[in-house]
Design a protein around this motif. Structure first.
Motif, PDB file in Angstrom:
ATOM      1  N   LEU A 156      19.524  63.269   7.535  1.00  0.00           N
ATOM      2  CA  LEU A 156      19.041  61.931   7.903  1.00  0.00           C
ATOM      3  C   LEU A 156      19.165  60.963   6.743  1.00  0.00           C
ATOM      4  CD1 LEU A 156      15.823  62.675   9.989  1.00  0.00           C
ATOM      5  CD2 LEU A 156      17.929  61.601  10.790  1.00  0.00           C
ATOM      6  N   THR A 177      14.119  55.818  13.674  1.00  0.00           N
ATOM      7  CA  THR A 177      14.694  56.124  14.980  1.00  0.00           C
ATOM      8  C   THR A 177      14.685  57.626  15.221  1.00  0.00           C
ATOM      9  OG1 THR A 177      16.102  54.167  14.859  1.00  0.00           O
ATOM     10  CG2 THR A 177      16.748  55.877  16.432  1.00  0.00           C
ATOM     11  N   GLU A 208      17.838  54.764   6.469  1.00  0.00           N
ATOM     12  CA  GLU A 208      17.824  53.684   7.456  1.00  0.00           C
ATOM     13  C   GLU A 208      17.705  54.212   8.893  1.00  0.00           C
ATOM     14  OE1 GLU A 208      22.049  54.636   6.314  1.00  0.00           O
ATOM     15  OE2 GLU A 208      20.326  53.952   5.180  1.00  0.00           O
ATOM     16  N   GLY A 209      17.982  55.478   9.117  1.00  0.00           N
ATOM     17  CA  GLY A 209      17.864  56.038  10.462  1.00  0.00           C
ATOM     18  C   GLY A 209      16.605  56.859  10.669  1.00  0.00           C
TER      19      GLY A 209
END
Length: 183
Positions: free
Chosen positions: A126, A133, A129-130
Motif C-alpha cells: 500500500l 481507500t 495516498e491509497g
C-alpha cells in the motif's frame, strides 16, 4: 427447549413491563417472546433486559435482547470478534512486521479471510495516498464476513430450536425442490 423453560422466561420478562409503561406488550406477546428466546438462559435474558432498560425507550425486540445477551456474554468471557478497525490495525501490523514472507499470526478466522480476500501483497504494498481507500475497502470486506458469520450462527441456532418434525418437513421440502425433474 421445553415449555417449562419458556414459562420461566415469561416470568422473568413480566416485571420488566413496569420499566416500559407505554409498552403495548401483552402476556400473549411475552409467550411469543419466550418461544423465540428459548435458546437463552433466564440469566442471559435478565442480564440483557437490565442493560436494555438503560438504553431503550420501548420494550425491546427479540433481536435487541439476543444481540445484547451476546455482547454481554462476549464481554463476560472476554470473547467476541474484533471490530473492523481492530481487524485493519491487526492486518497492517502483520503486513509491516512480516511482509509477505513471514507467517502472519492473525487472531481470528474472519480476519484471515478478509486478508486473503483483500490480498496479502496488496496490503504489504500500500502506498500512503491509497491508505484511506484501502482501509475502507478492507473494513467493508471484514464487515461482510462478520455479517455472514453471524447469519450462519443464527441460522444454526434457529434450526436447532425447531422441533424435530418441523426440521424434517423443512429438510424434506428442500430436498424436493432440489430434486432433478424426472423424464
Amino acid at each position: 427447549m421445553n415449555k417449562e423453560h419458556e414459562a420461566e422466561i415469561v416470568m422473568a420478562l413480566t416485571p420488566y413491563l413496569l420499566a416500559f409503561p407505554h409498552s403495548k406488550m401483552t402476556t400473549e406477546g411475552l409467550i411469543v417472546y419466550a418461544k423465540a428466546l428459548s435458546g437463552l438462559s433466564v440469566a442471559e435474558v435478565n442480564a440483557a433486559m437490565l442493560k436494555l432498560m438503560r438504553t431503550c425507550r420501548f420494550f425491546p425486540t427479540v433481536a435487541e435482547i439476543f444481540e445484547t445477551a451476546e455482547t454481554l456474554r462476549n464481554y463476560a468471557y472476554g470473547t467476541g470478534l474484533p471490530s473492523p478497525d481492530e481487524a485493519w490495525h491487526e492486518a497492517m501490523r502483520e503486513a509491516h512486521d512480516k511482509f509477505v514472507y513471514g507467517k502472519w499470526e492473525l487472531s481470528t478466522l474472519e480476519i484471515e479471510q478478509a486478508v486473503k480476500h483483500f490480498g496479502k501483497m496488496a496490503l504489504c504494498e500500500l502506498e500512503p495516498e491509497g491508505m484511506n481507500t484501502a482501509r475502507a475497502q478492507f473494513m467493508r470486506i471484514y464487515s461482510s464476513i462478520l455479517t455472514r458469520t453471524r447469519d450462519k450462527k443464527v441460522n444454526r441456532e434457529v434450526l436447532e430450536a425447531l422441533p424435530r418434525r418441523q426440521m424434517a418437513e423443512l429438510v424434506d421440502g428442500l430436498a424436493e425442490k432440489k430434486a432433478l425433474p424426472s423424464g
